[in-house]
Design a protein around this motif. Structure first.
Motif, PDB file in Angstrom:
ATOM      1  N   LEU A 319     -22.519 -15.666   2.249  1.00 44.90           N
ATOM      2  CA  LEU A 319     -21.163 -15.173   1.441  1.00 44.90           C
ATOM      3  C   LEU A 319     -20.236 -15.413   2.735  1.00 44.90           C
ATOM      4  O   LEU A 319     -20.243 -14.680   3.817  1.00 44.90           O
ATOM      5  N   VAL A 320     -19.406 -16.296   2.541  1.00 41.42           N
ATOM      6  CA  VAL A 320     -18.484 -16.497   3.857  1.00 41.42           C
ATOM      7  C   VAL A 320     -16.968 -16.087   3.637  1.00 41.42           C
ATOM      8  O   VAL A 320     -16.297 -16.822   2.508  1.00 41.42           O
ATOM      9  N   PRO A 321     -16.428 -15.444   4.260  1.00 35.10           N
ATOM     10  CA  PRO A 321     -15.147 -14.601   4.012  1.00 35.10           C
ATOM     11  C   PRO A 321     -14.051 -15.765   4.156  1.00 35.10           C
ATOM     12  O   PRO A 321     -14.032 -16.610   4.991  1.00 35.10           O
ATOM     13  N   GLN A 322     -13.023 -15.788   3.179  1.00 34.29           N
ATOM     14  CA  GLN A 322     -11.890 -16.798   3.363  1.00 34.29           C
ATOM     15  C   GLN A 322     -10.518 -16.023   3.575  1.00 34.29           C
ATOM     16  O   GLN A 322      -9.600 -16.530   4.326  1.00 34.29           O
ATOM     17  N   LEU A 323     -10.211 -14.917   2.981  1.00 34.28           N
ATOM     18  CA  LEU A 323      -9.179 -14.392   2.907  1.00 34.28           C
ATOM     19  C   LEU A 323      -9.310 -12.684   2.644  1.00 34.28           C
ATOM     20  O   LEU A 323     -10.081 -12.384   1.717  1.00 34.28           O
ATOM     21  N   ASP A 324      -8.434 -12.123   3.469  1.00 39.60           N
ATOM     22  CA  ASP A 324      -8.832 -10.407   3.089  1.00 39.60           C
ATOM     23  C   ASP A 324      -7.228 -10.137   3.140  1.00 39.60           C
ATOM     24  O   ASP A 324      -6.575  -9.881   4.378  1.00 39.60           O
ATOM     25  N   VAL A 325      -6.526  -9.529   2.323  1.00 40.58           N
ATOM     26  CA  VAL A 325      -5.172  -8.835   1.832  1.00 40.58           C
ATOM     27  C   VAL A 325      -5.418  -7.620   1.709  1.00 40.58           C
ATOM     28  O   VAL A 325      -5.813  -7.409   0.427  1.00 40.58           O
ATOM     29  N   ALA A 326      -5.191  -6.745   2.508  1.00 35.16           N
ATOM     30  CA  ALA A 326      -5.125  -5.211   1.950  1.00 35.16           C
ATOM     31  C   ALA A 326      -4.249  -4.941   1.221  1.00 35.16           C
ATOM     32  O   ALA A 326      -3.100  -5.304   0.881  1.00 35.16           O
ATOM     33  N   PRO A 327      -4.322  -3.813   0.211  1.00 39.74           N
ATOM     34  CA  PRO A 327      -3.605  -3.556  -0.968  1.00 39.74           C
ATOM     35  C   PRO A 327      -2.323  -2.985  -0.167  1.00 39.74           C
ATOM     36  O   PRO A 327      -2.499  -2.432   0.917  1.00 39.74           O
ATOM     37  N   SER A 328      -1.346  -2.876  -0.860  1.00 45.17           N
ATOM     38  CA  SER A 328       0.025  -2.053  -0.347  1.00 45.17           C
ATOM     39  C   SER A 328       0.417  -1.467  -1.441  1.00 45.17           C
ATOM     40  O   SER A 328       1.203  -1.660  -2.511  1.00 45.17           O
ATOM     41  N   PRO A 329       0.182   0.065  -1.086  1.00 45.62           N
ATOM     42  CA  PRO A 329       0.312   1.167  -2.200  1.00 45.62           C
ATOM     43  C   PRO A 329       1.983   1.359  -2.043  1.00 45.62           C
ATOM     44  O   PRO A 329       2.385   1.529  -1.075  1.00 45.62           O
ATOM     45  N   ALA A 330       2.461   1.758  -3.185  1.00 45.38           N
ATOM     46  CA  ALA A 330       3.719   2.297  -3.293  1.00 45.38           C
ATOM     47  C   ALA A 330       3.676   3.669  -2.921  1.00 45.38           C
ATOM     48  O   ALA A 330       2.736   4.551  -3.160  1.00 45.38           O
ATOM     49  N   ALA A 331       4.820   4.238  -2.355  1.00 49.63           N
ATOM     50  CA  ALA A 331       4.942   5.651  -2.069  1.00 49.63           C
ATOM     51  C   ALA A 331       5.221   6.494  -3.139  1.00 49.63           C
ATOM     52  O   ALA A 331       5.721   6.020  -4.146  1.00 49.63           O
ATOM     53  N   ASP A 332       4.493   7.575  -2.858  1.00 52.02           N
ATOM     54  CA  ASP A 332       4.344   8.410  -4.169  1.00 52.02           C
ATOM     55  C   ASP A 332       5.677   8.977  -4.437  1.00 52.02           C
ATOM     56  O   ASP A 332       5.799   9.005  -5.668  1.00 52.02           O
ATOM     57  N   HIS A 333       6.566   9.363  -3.535  1.00 51.32           N
ATOM     58  CA  HIS A 333       7.859   9.982  -3.811  1.00 51.32           C
ATOM     59  C   HIS A 333       8.656   9.009  -4.500  1.00 51.32           C
ATOM     60  O   HIS A 333       9.452   9.317  -5.260  1.00 51.32           O
ATOM     61  N   ILE A 334       8.539   7.615  -4.227  1.00 52.20           N
ATOM     62  CA  ILE A 334       9.369   6.598  -4.939  1.00 52.20           C
ATOM     63  C   ILE A 334       8.940   6.360  -6.372  1.00 52.20           C
ATOM     64  O   ILE A 334       9.678   6.375  -7.238  1.00 52.20           O
ATOM     65  N   GLN A 335       7.486   6.525  -6.661  1.00 57.25           N
ATOM     66  CA  GLN A 335       7.071   6.485  -7.889  1.00 57.25           C
ATOM     67  C   GLN A 335       7.469   7.546  -8.789  1.00 57.25           C
ATOM     68  O   GLN A 335       7.948   7.274 -10.033  1.00 57.25           O
ATOM     69  N   SER A 336       7.376   8.676  -8.073  1.00 54.76           N
ATOM     70  CA  SER A 336       7.956   9.779  -8.907  1.00 54.76           C
ATOM     71  C   SER A 336       9.511   9.666  -9.211  1.00 54.76           C
ATOM     72  O   SER A 336       9.749  10.190 -10.377  1.00 54.76           O
ATOM     73  N   ILE A 337      10.150   9.295  -8.335  1.00 55.80           N
ATOM     74  CA  ILE A 337      11.798   9.080  -8.658  1.00 55.80           C
ATOM     75  C   ILE A 337      12.016   8.136  -9.763  1.00 55.80           C
ATOM     76  O   ILE A 337      12.766   8.551 -10.463  1.00 55.80           O
ATOM     77  N   ILE A 338      11.320   6.888  -9.541  1.00 58.78           N
ATOM     78  CA  ILE A 338      11.432   5.931 -10.745  1.00 58.78           C
ATOM     79  C   ILE A 338      10.904   6.643 -11.945  1.00 58.78           C
ATOM     80  O   ILE A 338      11.823   6.332 -13.006  1.00 58.78           O
ATOM     81  N   ALA A 339       9.930   7.188 -11.954  1.00 64.30           N
ATOM     82  CA  ALA A 339       9.701   7.986 -13.314  1.00 64.30           C
ATOM     83  C   ALA A 339      10.640   8.715 -13.839  1.00 64.30           C
ATOM     84  O   ALA A 339      10.969   9.094 -15.074  1.00 64.30           O
ATOM     85  N   GLU A 340      10.948   9.702 -12.999  1.00 58.62           N
ATOM     86  CA  GLU A 340      12.120  10.789 -13.325  1.00 58.62           C
ATOM     87  C   GLU A 340      13.613  10.095 -13.815  1.00 58.62           C
ATOM     88  O   GLU A 340      14.013  10.412 -14.690  1.00 58.62           O
ATOM     89  N   VAL A 341      13.725   8.943 -13.125  1.00 62.34           N
ATOM     90  CA  VAL A 341      15.236   8.410 -13.312  1.00 62.34           C
ATOM     91  C   VAL A 341      14.956   7.445 -14.870  1.00 62.34           C
ATOM     92  O   VAL A 341      15.808   7.735 -15.633  1.00 62.34           O
ATOM     93  N   SER A 342      13.717   7.081 -15.037  1.00 58.78           N
ATOM     94  CA  SER A 342      13.420   6.687 -16.112  1.00 58.78           C
ATOM     95  C   SER A 342      13.688   7.476 -17.526  1.00 58.78           C
ATOM     96  O   SER A 342      14.323   7.382 -18.625  1.00 58.78           O
ATOM     97  N   ASP A 343      13.125   8.713 -17.241  1.00 60.63           N
ATOM     98  CA  ASP A 343      13.114   9.764 -18.064  1.00 60.63           C
ATOM     99  C   ASP A 343      14.641  10.046 -18.350  1.00 60.63           C
ATOM    100  O   ASP A 343      15.066  10.586 -19.646  1.00 60.63           O
ATOM    101  N   ARG A 344      15.368  10.375 -17.302  1.00 63.02           N
ATOM    102  CA  ARG A 344      16.860  10.741 -17.319  1.00 63.02           C
ATOM    103  C   ARG A 344      17.519   9.406 -18.265  1.00 63.02           C
ATOM    104  O   ARG A 344      18.538  10.022 -18.845  1.00 63.02           O
ATOM    105  N   PHE A 345      17.195   8.364 -18.162  1.00 63.42           N
ATOM    106  CA  PHE A 345      17.997   7.341 -19.203  1.00 63.42           C
ATOM    107  C   PHE A 345      17.264   7.102 -20.253  1.00 63.42           C
ATOM    108  O   PHE A 345      17.700   6.491 -21.243  1.00 63.42           O
TER     109      PHE A 345
END
Ligand SMILES: [Zn+2]
Length: 412
Positions: A319-345
């Motif tokens: 098994l020969v590695p070719q590419l390794d890109v780490a996941p890029s998680p979204a910040a929890d508080h930004i996810q919460s804000i987007i969800a709250e804002v969606s509810d608001r609208f």
């Protein structure tokens, strides 16, 4: 209590901007061809630059060729930034990337005409070359290689000349790197480019992060031999091993509880002849998930399975590695804000990973990141049939506006 009037963007103006920008590089079939650093791309950037100035933004181009419009804040603080890209694939749609940039400008226009000064500076960024090398966002995150010869652009043009031609300065590329002290949050609005929101009948996707990816080459060595005279028990058939590898990858990809994906997409057989037991196979492996542990566990379990397959088939498997890109998680508080804002609208929403790469992936390497998805009709993108309704574009831009306003209060 005073009744707060909800601020909203000008939907007609946003959709007009989307149509106007789509005039540049439009193909006969309605698709858009605005390859990074091409004449069309530079024309598009010039139009966007003019709109930024009209929206009251002070505009600069950093050394990586990123076009940045900035509205000053009330206090000395890191900026809240948004943006995306306006370069396209050879026949792309008018929403991919463009929506995020133009919604950002529409947010700036809305702040300007309502005479609102945020505490934090507000930036709208057009990243250079998202579709091919992601050089703009990588340089901003400080993850770009400074070796121009190391970039192999699909159109063959040298990277340093491309960057310089877009108003950047290749020699000083590292100066475009930003930190959390420059940008405290980055939010990107983008079309989903898949059919999950449409199928689920949701209006807004709250992106949990951008999946990480590992790619490998799998080298299987057996022994080529006569297909007539070699008894079944004496064979070391590399293709039989490969068949088991493909099925194992598929089984590991499907196993609960994750939403990981695992694919063998390419396969070559030697000597690839009707009457010879296959002696060698080379195939690919591509694994993606939002969670690095899930990717690592899958690869570790796969390696154990390979030992069994090799033993059973009399082959060796590497098994020969070719590419390794780490996941890029979204910040929890930004996810919460987007969800709250969606509810608001009153907009329905759901959490979801992004399985495509975006400029936000690199921005998330150094600062708080979030993404807002709006539906793509039929799940099509990178195609002339890409479509998101005007209402959905407006929904996304309004969620972006309100998210920026709330983030301005969040970082105090
Ligand atoms: Zn895009």
């Amino acid at each position: 209590m005073a009744l707060l009037k909800t601020l909203g963007i000008n939907g007609r103006r946003l959709n007009q901007s989307i149509d106007d920008l789509a005039q540049i590089g439009q193909l006969e079939n309605g698709g858009i061809r605005r390859l990074a650093f091409s004449t069309e791309d530079l024309q598009g950037r010039e139009l966007v630059r003019r709109w930024m100035v009209e929206a009251g933004l002070s505009v600069c181009i950093d050394t990586a060729g990123n076009l940045i419009g900035r509205r000053p804040g009330r206090i000395k603080a890191a900026a809240i930034a948004t943006g995306s890209h306006i370069d396209t694939v050879p026949c792309g749609g008018k929403f991919d990337g463009n929506l995020g940039v133009l919604a950002g400008i529409e947010v700036a226009r809305t702040l300007q005409e309502n005479d609102i000064t945020l505490d934090h500076p507000f930036e709208v960024i057009v990243f250079a070359d998202e579709e091919d090398t992601m050089i703009g966002s990588r340089a901003m995150a400080g993850t770009a290689s400074l070796d121009a010869a190391g970039y192999h652009r699909k159109d063959g043009r040298p990277m340093d000349a491309c960057i310089d031609g877009a108003g950047g300065n290749w020699e000083e590329l590292s100066l475009s790197a930003r930190t959390r002290d420059d940008i405290c949050a980055f939010v990107e609005l983008h079309v989903e480019q898949g059919g999950i929101l449409e199928t689920a009948q949701k209006q807004i996707g709250v992106v949990q992060g951008i999946v990480g990816m590992q790619r490998y080459q799998i080298h299987i060595k057996g022994r080529p031999n006569h297909a007539g005279t070699t008894p079944m028990d004496y064979r070391q058939d590399a293709l039989v091993a490969a068949a088991q590898v493909v099925l194992t990858v598929n089984r590991l990809g499907k196993r609960p509880p994750g939403h990981q994906v695992a694919t063998v997409g390419a396969l070559q057989v030697w000597p690839n002849a009707d009457n010879i037991v296959p002696g060698q196979v080379q195939c690919s492996l591509d694994v993606r998930d939002l969670n690095q542990d899930v990717i690592n566990d899958l690869i570790n379990d796969f390696k154990e399975e390979l030992i069994l397959i090799a033993r059973e088939t009399g082959t060796t498997i590497e098994l020969v590695p070719q590419l390794d890109v780490a996941p890029s998680p979204a910040a929890d508080h930004i996810q919460s804000i987007i969800a709250e804002v969606s509810d608001r609208f009153g907009l329905s929403h759901m959490p979801m990973p992004s399985r495509a790469g975006h400029d936000a992936l690199e921005m998330g390497r150094f600062t708080d990141m979030g993404m807002i998805f709006v539906p793509s009709e039929g799940g099509f993108s990178h195609s002339e049939v890409e479509y998101t309704t005007p209402e959905e574009c407006v929904n996304g831009a309004n969620v972006l506006l309100e998210t920026v306003l709330r983030l301005d209060r969040y970082y105090q």
